[in-house]
Design a protein around this motif. Structure first.
Motif, PDB file in Angstrom:
ATOM      1  N   GLY A 116       1.086  -0.787   0.126  1.00  0.00           N
ATOM      2  CA  GLY A 116       0.136  -0.045   0.670  1.00  0.00           C
ATOM      3  C   GLY A 116       0.928   1.449  -0.052  1.00  0.00           C
ATOM      4  O   GLY A 116       2.366   1.364   0.033  1.00  0.00           O
ATOM      5  N   PRO A 117       0.216   2.336   0.276  1.00  0.00           N
ATOM      6  CA  PRO A 117       0.776   4.023   0.295  1.00  0.00           C
ATOM      7  C   PRO A 117       1.796   3.841   0.917  1.00  0.00           C
ATOM      8  O   PRO A 117       1.155   3.331   2.609  1.00  0.00           O
ATOM      9  CB  PRO A 117       0.101   4.838   0.255  1.00  0.00           C
ATOM     10  CG  PRO A 117      -1.600   4.217   0.795  1.00  0.00           C
ATOM     11  CD  PRO A 117      -1.467   2.728  -0.005  1.00  0.00           C
ATOM     12  N   ILE A 118       2.828   3.805   1.062  1.00  0.00           N
ATOM     13  CA  ILE A 118       3.596   4.471   2.794  1.00  0.00           C
ATOM     14  C   ILE A 118       3.769   5.932   3.182  1.00  0.00           C
ATOM     15  O   ILE A 118       3.915   6.928   2.120  1.00  0.00           O
ATOM     16  CB  ILE A 118       5.705   4.179   2.084  1.00  0.00           C
ATOM     17  CG1 ILE A 118       5.819   2.682   1.374  1.00  0.00           C
ATOM     18  CG2 ILE A 118       6.314   5.061   2.926  1.00  0.00           C
ATOM     19  CD1 ILE A 118       6.894   2.205   1.229  1.00  0.00           C
ATOM     20  N   ARG A 119       3.388   5.864   4.034  1.00  0.00           N
ATOM     21  CA  ARG A 119       2.749   7.912   5.161  1.00  0.00           C
ATOM     22  C   ARG A 119       4.171   7.796   6.251  1.00  0.00           C
ATOM     23  O   ARG A 119       4.778   6.418   6.269  1.00  0.00           O
ATOM     24  CB  ARG A 119       2.076   7.536   4.908  1.00  0.00           C
ATOM     25  CG  ARG A 119       1.156   7.685   4.210  1.00  0.00           C
ATOM     26  CD  ARG A 119      -0.318   8.152   4.304  1.00  0.00           C
ATOM     27  NE  ARG A 119      -1.616   8.303   3.202  1.00  0.00           N
ATOM     28  CZ  ARG A 119      -2.405   6.927   2.881  1.00  0.00           C
ATOM     29  NH1 ARG A 119      -2.216   5.772   3.253  1.00  0.00           N
ATOM     30  NH2 ARG A 119      -2.817   7.368   2.080  1.00  0.00           N
ATOM     31  N   LEU A 120       4.726   8.465   6.733  1.00  0.00           N
ATOM     32  CA  LEU A 120       5.355   8.819   7.832  1.00  0.00           C
ATOM     33  C   LEU A 120       4.109   8.960   8.363  1.00  0.00           C
ATOM     34  O   LEU A 120       2.899   8.917   8.576  1.00  0.00           O
ATOM     35  CB  LEU A 120       5.212  10.607   7.237  1.00  0.00           C
ATOM     36  CG  LEU A 120       6.454  11.008   6.281  1.00  0.00           C
ATOM     37  CD1 LEU A 120       6.885  12.837   6.527  1.00  0.00           C
ATOM     38  CD2 LEU A 120       7.684  10.561   6.656  1.00  0.00           C
ATOM     39  N   ASP A 121       5.185   8.968   9.710  1.00  0.00           N
ATOM     40  CA  ASP A 121       4.638   8.022  10.923  1.00  0.00           C
ATOM     41  C   ASP A 121       3.904   7.320  11.085  1.00  0.00           C
ATOM     42  O   ASP A 121       2.825   6.462  12.126  1.00  0.00           O
ATOM     43  CB  ASP A 121       4.033   9.229  11.591  1.00  0.00           C
ATOM     44  CG  ASP A 121       4.554  10.770  11.689  1.00  0.00           C
ATOM     45  OD1 ASP A 121       5.720  10.154  12.016  1.00  0.00           O
ATOM     46  OD2 ASP A 121       4.126  11.477  11.891  1.00  0.00           O
ATOM     47  N   GLN A 122       3.900   6.153   9.934  1.00  0.00           N
ATOM     48  CA  GLN A 122       3.123   4.334  10.180  1.00  0.00           C
ATOM     49  C   GLN A 122       4.029   3.645   9.651  1.00  0.00           C
ATOM     50  O   GLN A 122       5.772   4.268   9.083  1.00  0.00           O
ATOM     51  CB  GLN A 122       2.290   5.021   8.679  1.00  0.00           C
ATOM     52  CG  GLN A 122       0.880   5.551   9.308  1.00  0.00           C
ATOM     53  CD  GLN A 122      -0.680   5.812   8.678  1.00  0.00           C
ATOM     54  OE1 GLN A 122      -0.458   5.017   7.141  1.00  0.00           O
ATOM     55  NE2 GLN A 122      -1.277   7.353   8.586  1.00  0.00           N
ATOM     56  N   ALA A 123       3.518   2.797   9.744  1.00  0.00           N
ATOM     57  CA  ALA A 123       5.185   1.421   9.517  1.00  0.00           C
ATOM     58  C   ALA A 123       4.652   1.509   7.816  1.00  0.00           C
ATOM     59  O   ALA A 123       3.666   1.451   7.696  1.00  0.00           O
ATOM     60  CB  ALA A 123       4.087   0.209   9.978  1.00  0.00           C
ATOM     61  N   ALA A 124       5.944   1.016   7.277  1.00  0.00           N
ATOM     62  CA  ALA A 124       5.480   0.723   5.442  1.00  0.00           C
ATOM     63  C   ALA A 124       5.314  -1.110   5.391  1.00  0.00           C
ATOM     64  O   ALA A 124       5.421  -1.793   6.317  1.00  0.00           O
ATOM     65  CB  ALA A 124       6.918   0.792   5.738  1.00  0.00           C
ATOM     66  N   VAL A 125       4.175  -1.449   4.772  1.00  0.00           N
ATOM     67  CA  VAL A 125       4.150  -2.564   4.416  1.00  0.00           C
ATOM     68  C   VAL A 125       4.866  -3.278   3.602  1.00  0.00           C
ATOM     69  O   VAL A 125       3.806  -2.790   2.294  1.00  0.00           O
ATOM     70  CB  VAL A 125       2.921  -2.816   4.792  1.00  0.00           C
ATOM     71  CG1 VAL A 125       2.573  -4.413   4.939  1.00  0.00           C
ATOM     72  CG2 VAL A 125       2.137  -2.331   6.704  1.00  0.00           C
ATOM     73  N   PHE A 126       5.006  -4.209   2.912  1.00  0.00           N
ATOM     74  CA  PHE A 126       5.854  -4.717   2.334  1.00  0.00           C
ATOM     75  C   PHE A 126       4.974  -5.920   1.788  1.00  0.00           C
ATOM     76  O   PHE A 126       4.333  -7.181   2.841  1.00  0.00           O
ATOM     77  CB  PHE A 126       7.456  -4.455   1.977  1.00  0.00           C
ATOM     78  CG  PHE A 126       7.791  -3.362   2.651  1.00  0.00           C
ATOM     79  CD1 PHE A 126       8.210  -2.858   1.610  1.00  0.00           C
ATOM     80  CD2 PHE A 126       8.324  -3.846   4.189  1.00  0.00           C
ATOM     81  CE1 PHE A 126       8.350  -1.176   1.867  1.00  0.00           C
ATOM     82  CE2 PHE A 126       8.371  -2.474   4.356  1.00  0.00           C
ATOM     83  CZ  PHE A 126       8.438  -1.236   3.787  1.00  0.00           C
ATOM     84  N   GLU A 127       5.406  -6.983   0.391  1.00  0.00           N
ATOM     85  CA  GLU A 127       4.745  -7.969   0.361  1.00  0.00           C
ATOM     86  C   GLU A 127       5.567  -8.244  -1.105  1.00  0.00           C
ATOM     87  O   GLU A 127       7.043  -8.275  -1.596  1.00  0.00           O
ATOM     88  CB  GLU A 127       3.742  -8.058  -0.344  1.00  0.00           C
ATOM     89  CG  GLU A 127       3.811  -6.710  -1.874  1.00  0.00           C
ATOM     90  CD  GLU A 127       2.262  -7.063  -2.371  1.00  0.00           C
ATOM     91  OE1 GLU A 127       0.867  -7.285  -1.543  1.00  0.00           O
ATOM     92  OE2 GLU A 127       1.870  -5.890  -3.198  1.00  0.00           O
ATOM     93  N   GLY A 128       6.674  -9.991  -1.210  1.00  0.00           N
ATOM     94  CA  GLY A 128       6.826 -10.800  -2.151  1.00  0.00           C
ATOM     95  C   GLY A 128       8.413 -10.537  -1.801  1.00  0.00           C
ATOM     96  O   GLY A 128       9.273 -10.690  -1.887  1.00  0.00           O
ATOM     97  N   CYS A 129       8.486 -10.461  -0.441  1.00  0.00           N
ATOM     98  CA  CYS A 129      10.057 -10.562   0.709  1.00  0.00           C
ATOM     99  C   CYS A 129      10.009 -10.480   1.789  1.00  0.00           C
ATOM    100  O   CYS A 129       8.888 -11.447   2.768  1.00  0.00           O
ATOM    101  CB  CYS A 129      10.066  -9.506   0.360  1.00  0.00           C
ATOM    102  SG  CYS A 129       9.701  -7.930   1.057  1.00  0.00           S
ATOM    103  N   PRO A 130      11.354 -11.508   2.537  1.00  0.00           N
ATOM    104  CA  PRO A 130      11.009 -11.860   3.911  1.00  0.00           C
ATOM    105  C   PRO A 130      10.616 -10.522   5.032  1.00  0.00           C
ATOM    106  O   PRO A 130      10.124 -10.815   5.811  1.00  0.00           O
ATOM    107  CB  PRO A 130      12.455 -11.895   4.116  1.00  0.00           C
ATOM    108  CG  PRO A 130      13.146 -12.610   3.012  1.00  0.00           C
ATOM    109  CD  PRO A 130      12.729 -11.163   1.998  1.00  0.00           C
TER     110      PRO A 130
END
Length: 299
Positions: A116-130
């Motif tokens: 999803g979008p990456i925003r300041l002061d929030q956790a970034a969520v990723f896919e397809g990687c460890p």
């Protein structure tokens, strides 16, 4: 420059540092809080200086479809590097640094994506990687629009190597307790870091590096001016014969005989203007650089 204290930091950073102290088992006292505040301030200055020198832009958010490469700084002091989008994925490297004083833990994924979008002061969520999720983000630095994917790749990789090792060095130099000297930039340590970063064995990494250096040396010995990437170039220069002469030790006043020297060829390394500019932009207060005196220069 005024030394930063814990109470000088924004509340959000103070909260994150307090959690870091609890998790690390460090004494929860004023000295520890002020030491971590100083480390945090120095890391932030190192981060802003490096992203600025590479022409990266600080933004509030990064959309999922945005193809640009980026470097993310978390409140805990770790780094996440995102390569430019190539096709439907990009590489990701997570360097868990926090309070580490040795080689940082690296986790890498070659086909990562943003969930999803990456925003300041929030956790970034990723896919397809460890790496599935980061801690809250303090800063997002992205490549400017219009750069080729290869140019973005170069800038992000350069920022990653510099900041990862710079953060570890700051942790070590500001440690409260004596830290065993870590050979961070010896040949062995560099080979280990490169091997881990690129997913190859240390033997393979050592072979590639030694072959590269042998080619540079060979070209120089054959009279060529050999480019050593962005660092500069190596070459030979002619040194005329020198007669024996007497000189005086500036510290003791003792006379010293410097023997004659026949004409010869000597190695020469010329640093690029880009490297000189970067050196001039480094904040000398970050790593305890000392001012040279005229006596130091002459000696």
């Amino acid at each position: 420059m005024k030394e930063v204290k814990f109470e000088d930091l924004p509340e959000t950073i103070r909260k994150q540092l307090s959690l870091l102290i609890q998790d690390s088992g460090l004494p929860e006292d004023e000295e520890t809080r002020n030491r971590l505040a100083l480390i945090w301030d120095e890391k932030y200055r190192l981060f802003t200086g490096q992203v600025g020198s590479l022409g990266l832009e600080l933004v509030q958010n990064l959309d999922r479809e945005d193809p640009r490469g980026a470097v993310l700084l978390t409140y805990s002091g770790s780094l996440i590097s995102l390569g430019p989008l190539r096709g439907k994925s990009r590489w990701l490297e997570y360097a868990s640094i926090k309070l580490r004083t040795d080689v940082p833990e690296l986790v890498r994924g070659e086909k990562a994506g943003l969930a999803g979008p990456i925003r300041l002061d929030q956790a970034a969520v990723f896919e397809g990687c460890p790496v599935k999720r980061s801690s809250a983000l303090f800063r997002i630095a992205v490549c400017p629009h219009g750069l080729s994917a290869d140019d973005q790749e170069r800038r992000i990789r350069e920022a990653t190597v510099y900041l990862t090792n710079g953060f570890v060095k700051l942790n070590r130099t500001r440690s409260r307790t004596p830290v065993p000297e870590v050979e961070q930039f010896t040949a062995k340590a560099i080979i280990g870091y490169i091997a881990k970063k690129n997913g190859v064995t240390q033997l393979a990494a050592r072979g590639l590096i030694e072959d590269y250096l042998s080619m540079v040396e060979t070209g120089m010995l054959l009279g060529e001016r050999v480019s050593v990437g962005k660092l500069g170039s190596a070459s030979l220069r002619y040194q005329a014969a020198r007669k024996a002469r007497l000189t005086r030790n500036l510290r003791t006043g003792e006379e010293i005989l410097i023997p004659a020297k026949p004409a010869c060829l000597a190695p020469r390394f010329t640093f690029s203007q880009a490297v000189k500019d970067k050196c001039a932009s480094v904040d000398p207060t970050l790593f305890g650089a000392e001012e040279e005196t005229e006596e130091d220069e002459e000696g």
